[in-house]
Design an enzyme around this catalytic site. Structure first.
Site, mmCIF file in Angstrom:
data_model
loop_
_atom_site.group_PDB
_atom_site.id
_atom_site.type_symbol
_atom_site.label_atom_id
_atom_site.label_comp_id
_atom_site.label_asym_id
_atom_site.label_seq_id
_atom_site.Cartn_x
_atom_site.Cartn_y
_atom_site.Cartn_z
ATOM 1 N N ASP A 47 12.392 104.711 71.738
ATOM 2 C CA ASP A 47 13.340 103.617 71.516
ATOM 3 C C ASP A 47 13.602 102.871 72.824
ATOM 4 O OD1 ASP A 47 13.749 104.768 69.030
ATOM 5 O OD2 ASP A 47 15.516 105.882 69.709
HETATM 6 N N1 URA Z 1 14.123 110.448 69.042
HETATM 7 C C1 URA Z 1 14.909 109.374 69.182
HETATM 8 O O1 URA Z 1 15.997 109.319 68.636
HETATM 9 N N2 URA Z 1 14.475 108.360 69.945
HETATM 10 C C2 URA Z 1 13.287 108.369 70.593
HETATM 11 O O2 URA Z 1 12.946 107.422 71.275
HETATM 12 C C3 URA Z 1 12.492 109.505 70.417
HETATM 13 C C4 URA Z 1 12.932 110.525 69.639
#
Ligand code: URA
Length: 241
Positions: free
Chosen positions: A107
């Site tokens: 993310d």
């Molecule tokens: N889990 C999440 O919530 N975000 C990420 O970027 C990777 C795993």
């Protein structure tokens, strides 16, 4: 490889997308054994045929397969091109000449280990749900989980319409005064925003999230925003997990 359609071969060599390669062929930009071909469906045998740009300056050959890891800072989008004009992880790969793409995603506000490659087979294997590469995250939470909450995360917890697989969960820091905790969570799956949703499912919120390791790889020695190539052993290690 055998006979293959010219535009498919060009795309596999990292020239452009298959569509774009079709256009290049139709525009008369590509020579096969000295002759310009304009028929996109033309079949070629890359082991036998000489495939090059019209001006003869550059032969079209498969790119060397490369694998690299980045220590992603927060604030970068995991995409090759962002329509909204935000900073992408690609902008951090200075000096990388090969046409690599991200392997999976983190993310925008997650930091840590992100892989890249131009090897389609590697990307499919590592991102396929059945491969189950181990991924370790450290998450800072608002709120301190109880032992019961931690057990729920370990055993599998419902996030929306899905129950997570068993995970390893360890409390690294418990700060009751400031109502903050730090957890290390090891999972083998990679649902969209999975760790954040797991934290949410026990009634806490995520302040910061970092991926520390993927399979046998960790961020050791790599500063934020830096990248490095993986060794052959490291690539084999991930595939054999
Ligand atoms: N889990 C999440 O919530 N975000 C990420 O970027 C990777 C795993």
């Amino acid at each position: 490889m055998g006979m293959i359609r010219l535009q498919k071969y060009m795309a596999e060599c990292g020239i452009a997308s298959r569509r774009k390669c079709e256009e290049m062929i139709a525009d008369g930009l590509i020579r096969v054994n000295g002759d310009i071909v304009t028929e996109p469906g033309t079949k070629v045998d890359p082991l036998v045929d000489k495939i090059e740009f019209k001006n003869g300056k550059k032969e079209i050959k498969p790119e060397k397969k490369v694998y690299l890891m980045l220590n992603k800072p927060v604030g970068y989008v995991t995409t090759v091109k962002d329509e909204k004009g935000r900073s992408t992880v690609m902008s951090l790969l200075k000096g990388v000449e090969e046409k690599v793409v991200p392997v999976g995603r983190l993310d925008m506000y997650t930091s840590g280990l992100l892989l890249f490659s131009n090897d389609g087979e590697f990307i499919n294997k590592v991102t396929h749900p059945s491969h189950e590469t181990t991924k370790t995250y450290v998450v800072k939470t608002r709120g301190v989980p109880s032992e019961k909450d931690l057990e729920k995360l370990r055993n599998g917890i419902k996030i929306e319409d899905y129950t997570t697989s068993p995970a390893k969960v360890e409390m690294l820091l418990q700060d009751n005064t400031n109502d903050i905790a730090r957890l290390r969570i090891e999972i083998h799956e990679g649902r969209n925003r999975q760790v954040r949703k797991m934290v949410q499912a026990i009634g806490l919120s995520t302040i910061a999230l970092k991926r520390e390791s993927v399979g046998n790889l960790s961020l050791d020695g790599l500063n934020k925003g830096e990248w490095r190539y993986l060794s052959e052993e490291e690539v084999k290690g991930i595939l054999s997990e």
